[in-house]
Design a protein around this motif. Structure first.
Motif, PDB file in Angstrom:
ATOM      1  N   GLN A  51      14.045  25.432  19.715  1.00  0.00           N
ATOM      2  CA  GLN A  51      14.729  24.813  20.851  1.00  0.00           C
ATOM      3  C   GLN A  51      15.828  25.704  21.431  1.00  0.00           C
ATOM      4  O   GLN A  51      16.550  25.277  22.337  1.00  0.00           O
ATOM      5  N   ASN A  52      15.940  26.912  20.906  1.00  0.00           N
ATOM      6  CA  ASN A  52      16.915  27.879  21.441  1.00  0.00           C
ATOM      7  C   ASN A  52      18.313  27.262  21.508  1.00  0.00           C
ATOM      8  O   ASN A  52      18.986  27.278  22.547  1.00  0.00           O
ATOM      9  N   LEU A  53      18.764  26.719  20.371  1.00  0.00           N
ATOM     10  CA  LEU A  53      19.990  25.930  20.351  1.00  0.00           C
ATOM     11  C   LEU A  53      21.266  26.751  20.285  1.00  0.00           C
ATOM     12  O   LEU A  53      22.345  26.225  20.561  1.00  0.00           O
ATOM     13  N   ALA A  54      21.175  28.032  19.888  1.00  0.00           N
ATOM     14  CA  ALA A  54      22.406  28.817  19.734  1.00  0.00           C
ATOM     15  C   ALA A  54      22.150  30.300  19.972  1.00  0.00           C
ATOM     16  O   ALA A  54      21.081  30.816  19.648  1.00  0.00           O
ATOM     17  N   LYS A  55      23.148  30.959  20.542  1.00  0.00           N
ATOM     18  CA  LYS A  55      23.063  32.407  20.721  1.00  0.00           C
ATOM     19  C   LYS A  55      23.187  33.131  19.387  1.00  0.00           C
ATOM     20  O   LYS A  55      22.576  34.177  19.177  1.00  0.00           O
ATOM     21  N   ILE A  56      24.023  32.585  18.496  1.00  0.00           N
ATOM     22  CA  ILE A  56      24.287  33.218  17.200  1.00  0.00           C
ATOM     23  C   ILE A  56      24.149  32.172  16.102  1.00  0.00           C
ATOM     24  O   ILE A  56      24.634  31.043  16.238  1.00  0.00           O
ATOM     25  N   VAL A  57      23.496  32.544  15.012  1.00  0.00           N
ATOM     26  CA  VAL A  57      23.502  31.752  13.791  1.00  0.00           C
ATOM     27  C   VAL A  57      24.281  32.549  12.755  1.00  0.00           C
ATOM     28  O   VAL A  57      23.967  33.715  12.491  1.00  0.00           O
TER      29      VAL A  57
END
Length: 361
Positions: A51-57
Motif C-alpha cells: 500500500q506504499n504507506l511510508a517513504k522510510i521504514v
C-alpha cells in the motif's frame, strides 16, 4: 487504505537492549520485553510495501535490533519488498559478534545509524554496557565496520555516526541532566578526532582543509549532519526527553503541532501501533496489527484521526502528548509550543522544498 503516505514508520523488531543508557527511557519502560514474531513482521512489511504507506521504514523504536534473533532475515524481507530500510544500532555487536559487520555490509541495507553518542571512555560509562564490553573494544568494533563498509565497492550503505550533544537548549527538556559533549569547541574536537579515525586510509577522504571547514560549520545544540563521504556522515543530536522528565512539575502543552500519525507512526514488537517514536511504553495505542490492518488503524476515527484533527487545529488534547510537549517552566513551555508550530508548519516545509530529501538523510 490510507489516503496519505507517512514519512516514516518505526518498526520495533525487539524492545530488548544490551545497553542501559542514562539518556534512554529503557530503565523505566514498563512494557514486557520481547521479540516480534516473524509472521507479524512479515505482515507489517507486506502491507507497508503493497500500500506504499511510508517513504522510510526504520528498524528502531526501543531495543537493539542487531540482537533480534531474525534480524538479517528481517532485513532481507524488507529489501525484497523494495522498502527504504533504515536501521539504528548501538554498534555493540560489531565487537561482540564480528560476523555482523560483513553480514550488514552484504545485506544491501540503504542506511545504518550508529548511536555512538558517548565518544570517549570517560563518557562511555553512562551507556550501561555489558561488563565484558570495554570502551576501546566498542570503539574498535564500530571503526572496523565503518572502514570495511567504506572499502567495499559493492556496498551502497550510508552510515551515520551519531553524537549526543548536551549543550543546554532553551526548547528542550532532558529527562535527566548529564554532560557528554557541550559547546562548539568540544564538539568540533570530538568530530575531528572521529573523522580522522574513521577515514584513515579512505580513498574518498576530503582534504584536511575541507574536512576542518565542514566541521567548523557545526552549530552546537541542534540536530546537524556533517557529510564526510557519500557513504559516511557524522550526526549530532541535542539531548531531549521522551516526555518523561524527572520533575513532576511539568506544565502541560495546550496548543502546538506534532507529526504523530500524519507523518510518522510506530509499531511495537507485539503489534501495537502508536502515533510516534516517543511513545516507548505504548500509552497511546491506536490498534493492533494482530486484529486489524495498519491502514485500518491509521484511518480509524478514534484515536488516530482524533489526534490528527486536534493537531491540525493546533490543539494538544491527549494528556500524554500534553506532557511530552510541555516543559518544566512556563516560559519554556510557551517556547516549546510556539516552536513546534514554527518547526512543523513553517521551517520543515520550506526546507523540504529547498532541499528535496531533507529530513530523510
Amino acid at each position: 487504505m490510507v489516503s496519505y503516505r507517512l514519512e516514516r514508520i518505526h518498526l520495533e523488531v525487539t524492545n530488548v537492549c544490551n545497553f542501559k543508557c542514562d539518556f534512554c527511557p529503557d530503565a523505566i519502560m514498563e512494557r514486557k520485553r520481547g521479540h516480534m514474531d516473524l509472521q507479524l513482521l512479515e505482515k507489517a512489511l507486506h502491507e507497508i510495501s503493497e500500500q506504499n504507506l511510508a517513504k522510510i521504514v526504520a528498524f528502531h523504536l526501543m531495543g537493539e535490533p542487531l540482537i533480534y534473533p531474525h534480524i538479517f532475515k528481517a532485513i532481507d524481507m524488507a529489501l525484497e519488498r523494495g522498502l527504504n530500510l533504515h536501521l539504528t544500532t548501538n554498534g555493540s555487536t560489531f565487537h561482540i559478534r564480528p560476523s555482523h559487520r560483513q553480514q550488514l555490509i552484504s545485506s544491501g541495507i540503504p542506511k545504518v545509524t550508529i548511536s555512538l553518542q558517548t565518544p570517549d571512555p570517560n563518557t562511555f560509562i553512562i551507556r550501561g554496557a555489558p561488563p565484558n564490553l570495554k570502551p576501546e573494544q566498542y570503539f574498535d568494533g564500530i571503526t572496523a565496520y565503518v572502514q570495511a563498509n567504506l572499502a567495499d565497492s559493492q556496498s551502497s550503505t550510508r552510515v551515520h555516526l551519531k553524537f549526543l550533544d548536551t549543550t543546554p537548549h532553551p526548547f528542550l527538556v532532558p529527562h535527566k541532566q548529564m554532560h557528554v559533549v557541550e559547546g562548539k569547541a568540544q564538539m568540533q574536537q570530538e568530530l575531528t578526532a572521529w573523522a580522522d579515525r574513521l577515514l584513515e586510509g579512505c580513498k574518498e577522504r576530503p582534504s584536511d582543509d575541507d574536512l576542518r571547514q565542514r566541521i567548523a560549520r557545526h552549530k552546537p545544540g541542534r540536530w546537524q549532519v556533517i557529510e564526510l563521504t557519500p557513504k559516511l556522515a557524522l550526526e549530532t543530536f541535542p539531548l531531549d526527553s521522551w516526555g518523561n522528565v524527572e520533575s513532576t512539575q511539568v506544565i502541560p502543552a495546550k496548543f502546538g503541532y506534532c507529526n504523530g500519525t500524519s507523518d510518522q507512526a510506530g509499531i511495537l514488537y507485539d503489534g501495537t501501533v502508536v502515533p510516534c517514536c516517543k511513545d516507548y511504553d505504548g500509552q497511546i495505542p491506536l490498534g493492533n496489527l494482530k486484529h486489524h490492518s495498519l491502514s485500518e488503524i491509521l484511518d480509524s476515527q478514534q484515536p488516530a484521526c482524533g489526534l490528527r484533527q486536534g493537531f491540525n487545529q493546533l490543539k494538544v488534547t491527549n494528556p500524554i502528548c500534553q506532557r511530552c510537549m510541555g516543559a518544566d517552566t512556563s516560559s519554556k513551555a510557551l517556547m516549546r509550543q510556539l516552536g513546534s508550530v514554527a518547526y512543523f508548519k513553517v521551517y520543515s516545509p520550506i526546507m523540504k522544498r529547498l532541499q528535496p530529501g531533507w529530513g530523510e538523510v
